[in-house]
Design an enzyme around this catalytic site. Sequence first.
Site, PDB file in Angstrom:
ATOM      1  N   ASP A  52       2.256   1.247   3.358  1.00  0.00           N
ATOM      2  CA  ASP A  52       2.418   0.607   2.047  1.00  0.00           C
ATOM      3  C   ASP A  52       3.824   0.830   1.487  1.00  0.00           C
ATOM      4  O   ASP A  52       4.262   1.959   1.310  1.00  0.00           O
ATOM      5  CB  ASP A  52       1.355   1.204   1.114  1.00  0.00           C
ATOM      6  CG  ASP A  52       1.484   0.758  -0.328  1.00  0.00           C
ATOM      7  OD1 ASP A  52       2.165  -0.244  -0.583  1.00  0.00           O
ATOM      8  OD2 ASP A  52       0.879   1.423  -1.194  1.00  0.00           O
ATOM      9  N   HIS A  78       0.350   3.317  -6.153  1.00  0.00           N
ATOM     10  CA  HIS A  78       1.077   3.327  -4.889  1.00  0.00           C
ATOM     11  C   HIS A  78       2.037   4.515  -4.814  1.00  0.00           C
ATOM     12  O   HIS A  78       2.569   4.972  -5.828  1.00  0.00           O
ATOM     13  CB  HIS A  78       1.862   2.025  -4.710  1.00  0.00           C
ATOM     14  CG  HIS A  78       1.009   0.799  -4.742  1.00  0.00           C
ATOM     15  ND1 HIS A  78       0.462   0.249  -3.607  1.00  0.00           N
ATOM     16  CD2 HIS A  78       0.600   0.029  -5.783  1.00  0.00           C
ATOM     17  CE1 HIS A  78      -0.255  -0.818  -3.942  1.00  0.00           C
ATOM     18  NE2 HIS A  78      -0.185  -0.973  -5.259  1.00  0.00           N
TER      19      HIS A  78
END
EC number: 3.1.-.-
Length: 614
Positions: free
Chosen positions: A256, A429
């Site tokens: 990610d 994130h």
Amino acid sequence: MEQQNNQPEQGTGKRGQSRSYKHVDIQRERPKLSKEDGEAPKRRRRTSKKKQQAPQVMAAKKDPKAKLKVIPLGGLDAIGKNMTAFECNGDMVLDDAGLMFPDDDHPGVDLILPDYTYVLENADKLRGIVITHGHEDHTGSLPYLLKDLDRQVPIYGTKLTLGLIEGKFAEHRIKNAKLIEIKPGQRIQMGCITCDFFAVNHSIPGAVGIFFQTPAGTVLHTGDFKLDQTPIDGVTTDFGALARFGKMGVDLMMSDSTNATVPTFTPSEATVGVTLRKIIGQAKGRVIIASFASHIHRMQQICDAAVAAGRKVVVTGRSMVQNTDIARKLGYLNVSDADIIDAYDLKGIPPEKVVVMCTGSQGEPLSALARIAAGEHKTIEIDPGDTVIISATPVPGNEKAVTRVINLLSKVGADVFDKSRAQVHVSGHAGQEELKLVLSIVKPKCFMPVHGEATHLRAHAKLAAATGVNEDNIFILENGDTLELSAKGVRRGEPVESGIVFVDGLSVGDTSQDVLNERSAMVEQGIASVACAISSKTGKITGDVAVQMRGISGGDDEYLLEDAASAVRHGLEKALSKGGKKRDLEKACRQSLQSVLWDRIKQRPLVIVNLLEI
């Protein structure tokens, strides 16, 4: 739900036949906010004193002749529409199937899907679809994909992920989908491809990463993650699993990249709860909080803060109501019936006793918050002194829409809190330091950044190089590019068909870029139409030339309309005298009208010509 045995290997064989699975069946009714028993389930937390032994992960047997193709079909040009296919020895597994929401460059478009033509062309190889978590950018294209597939394919995900998918399928009237629940630490075999699932922390419960083992090599996909050590549900990213996979050997790591440009650790979600309790506790009037409807952790903290302040929780917005109902049914959102009410039941409750949880954190024109700000909501009004909290960061491209809503709220006299004023939102994130930590644990031979725009992918690539990955083994791909893993290592393969598909109302894939360009032209310059009749016998204009204008400055001026009609007639007569074909006649009309409008008002609108032969 059926009970699932805990054998180490479950799922489908080479032909996609299920050996043991659990089917998630959410009631297909109008979303409700209250449970029948009136009691909230206890908060799920991992508090077992007995330490569970980590599952043994055995390496797959290597075949020196095997090749694994890694085919990203989405997620490498934007934050959204994530979709990657893994193909080896005639077996294919699809990892995620997301969508992206349109911005100002896509007028009239409802949704943007990845072009999954390659999956449809190779559907006979498809053994299963694995979903890392329940966000729209990882699940949103599933209904469209399933409608296009000519056979049933098992879909694997955690309980909440499948619950959200089931609700989405109900909206699309998709029945008999084969949904198979998995848990972190579980292994699924799909043909020659083995998937080991491990827990990661994200902004939604039930998020997992996946370790793919094939005869050609291994791939670790982190999924969306952060390293929150004080998570709301007690579930942390599984460092032990990452270390085990790294020790076994990771040929390729996909990770990610969303926050790869953020040079810190991402703060814990728990910090938002502290801020929310303070703001809600001090608020004098009504409190309205907009967040993503899938952010269950945030919703839990909002409910906790509201109850602590002696307020009722009101839920409004279709997706917010639906996801609240699903999360409560599955035990992921804990609030009692006495503390949560429907927006239609607000009558008689003082504003200072209410917290409204709604959609609209991205400024969507039809969202609950936008309608409240514009005074168009059926049951909720905004008054001077009310508090509004926008508990999200605008997705790139939505900044103007969010600012517009904030200004409307401020005009009414609301006290607006967003991320710039207080810590009412943290990302789900990982930042740079977390990304480097995971890279250092896994120590992959090769690396491919995913889930981000070009800036994010390149920033993540630099982090990988800084942690010791050879720069020649770092691959920055575009959608449709491929990587091939074999005994010889990792190299670029032949690209496949890729792109984007627009969902426009009931139309899927029929809206082209030319259509969007025309819509943009109409918005920017307006539209003008020309209509006239031409005699088939004489080849001359019959009757008047009619000119109409919409969205054009001075378009209702009689003198401008007369001059425009005269210019079109002159240009058309000239083209007729040369014996021009219909296409030439239309071009002459268009150029004549655009020329006079440019001379008079400096505008070049979209021109539609209708020539009738009589």
